[in-house]
Scaffold this motif. Structure first.
Motif, PDB file in Angstrom:
ATOM      1  N   PRO A 224       0.587  -1.288   0.061  1.00  0.00           N
ATOM      2  CA  PRO A 224      -0.117  -0.162  -0.093  1.00  0.00           C
ATOM      3  C   PRO A 224       0.460   1.111   0.204  1.00  0.00           C
ATOM      4  O   PRO A 224       1.822   0.958   0.429  1.00  0.00           O
ATOM      5  CB  PRO A 224      -0.588  -0.089   1.727  1.00  0.00           C
ATOM      6  CG  PRO A 224      -0.105  -1.397   2.373  1.00  0.00           C
ATOM      7  CD  PRO A 224       1.027  -2.267   1.013  1.00  0.00           C
ATOM      8  N   GLY A 225       0.060   2.396  -0.596  1.00  0.00           N
ATOM      9  CA  GLY A 225       1.332   3.758  -0.345  1.00  0.00           C
ATOM     10  C   GLY A 225       1.379   4.675  -0.110  1.00  0.00           C
ATOM     11  O   GLY A 225       1.152   5.031   0.774  1.00  0.00           O
ATOM     12  N   LEU A 226      -0.484   4.180   0.785  1.00  0.00           N
ATOM     13  CA  LEU A 226      -0.784   4.887   2.450  1.00  0.00           C
ATOM     14  C   LEU A 226      -1.433   4.056   3.493  1.00  0.00           C
ATOM     15  O   LEU A 226      -2.159   3.376   3.551  1.00  0.00           O
ATOM     16  CB  LEU A 226      -2.583   5.767   1.999  1.00  0.00           C
ATOM     17  CG  LEU A 226      -2.495   6.582   3.365  1.00  0.00           C
ATOM     18  CD1 LEU A 226      -1.812   7.634   3.043  1.00  0.00           C
ATOM     19  CD2 LEU A 226      -3.850   7.466   2.286  1.00  0.00           C
ATOM     20  N   VAL A 227      -0.601   4.969   4.283  1.00  0.00           N
ATOM     21  CA  VAL A 227      -0.380   3.952   6.098  1.00  0.00           C
ATOM     22  C   VAL A 227      -1.507   5.302   6.798  1.00  0.00           C
ATOM     23  O   VAL A 227      -0.533   5.515   7.058  1.00  0.00           O
ATOM     24  CB  VAL A 227       1.040   2.815   5.843  1.00  0.00           C
ATOM     25  CG1 VAL A 227       0.465   2.136   7.384  1.00  0.00           C
ATOM     26  CG2 VAL A 227       0.754   2.094   5.016  1.00  0.00           C
ATOM     27  N   LYS A 228      -1.976   4.453   7.257  1.00  0.00           N
ATOM     28  CA  LYS A 228      -2.445   5.726   8.373  1.00  0.00           C
ATOM     29  C   LYS A 228      -1.299   5.479  10.151  1.00  0.00           C
ATOM     30  O   LYS A 228      -0.795   3.961  10.282  1.00  0.00           O
ATOM     31  CB  LYS A 228      -3.692   5.521   9.071  1.00  0.00           C
ATOM     32  CG  LYS A 228      -4.205   5.016   8.573  1.00  0.00           C
ATOM     33  CD  LYS A 228      -6.588   4.940   9.281  1.00  0.00           C
ATOM     34  CE  LYS A 228      -7.785   5.291   7.854  1.00  0.00           C
ATOM     35  NZ  LYS A 228      -7.428   6.279   6.819  1.00  0.00           N
ATOM     36  N   PRO A 229      -1.364   6.349  10.711  1.00  0.00           N
ATOM     37  CA  PRO A 229      -0.607   6.376  11.986  1.00  0.00           C
ATOM     38  C   PRO A 229      -1.095   5.302  12.737  1.00  0.00           C
ATOM     39  O   PRO A 229      -2.364   5.325  12.907  1.00  0.00           O
ATOM     40  CB  PRO A 229      -0.375   7.788  12.709  1.00  0.00           C
ATOM     41  CG  PRO A 229      -0.803   8.639  11.777  1.00  0.00           C
ATOM     42  CD  PRO A 229      -1.925   8.042  10.367  1.00  0.00           C
ATOM     43  N   SER A 230       0.381   4.936  13.431  1.00  0.00           N
ATOM     44  CA  SER A 230      -0.304   3.821  14.493  1.00  0.00           C
ATOM     45  C   SER A 230      -0.487   2.728  13.922  1.00  0.00           C
ATOM     46  O   SER A 230      -0.218   1.080  14.656  1.00  0.00           O
ATOM     47  CB  SER A 230      -1.290   4.058  15.265  1.00  0.00           C
ATOM     48  OG  SER A 230      -2.657   3.813  14.739  1.00  0.00           O
TER      49      SER A 230
END
Length: 122
Positions: A9-15
């Motif tokens: 994935p190119g986008l990951v959420k914090p934590s």
């Protein structure tokens, strides 16, 4: 000709946990004496070695990332995988996989993937 290709994935959420896979073609990840590495480059900064999995299956990690990093492999698919947990925006970078080998006690990299951008953002 050895080729490496990162995917994930190119986008990951914090934590959350960042997970990337490197698929290798043209050579086996179990071939002596190569080290299959993950290296990243944050925006405006230099390359940072994160860790590696050796031909033997042994793993090595950067001390600064060791508590959050795991590298594994699937020899049947000729792939190796990076997992980086508890990500923050500071983990935003272009992530590369590369093949390394030792020459004169220095590690050198002869093949690289094209790199994949990972952004950590909510």
């Amino acid at each position: 000709q050895v080729q490496l290709q990162e995917s994930g994935p190119g986008l990951v959420k914090p934590s959350q946990t960042l997970s990337l896979t490197c698929t290798v073609s043209g050579g086996s990840i179990t071939t002596n004496y190569y080290y299959w590495s993950w290296i990243r480059q944050p925006p405006g900064k230099g390359l940072e070695w994160m860790g590696a999995i050796a031909y033997s299956g042994s793993t090595y990690y950067s001390p600064s990332l060791k508590s959050r990093t795991s590298i594994s492999r699937d020899t049947s698919k000729n792939q190796f995988t990076l997992q980086l947990s508890s990500v923050t925006p500071e983990d935003t970078a272009v992530y590369y996989c590369a093949r390394g080998f030792y020459s004169d006690y220095d590690i050198r990299y002869d093949y690289w993937g094209q790199g994949t951008q990972v952004t950590v953002s909510s």
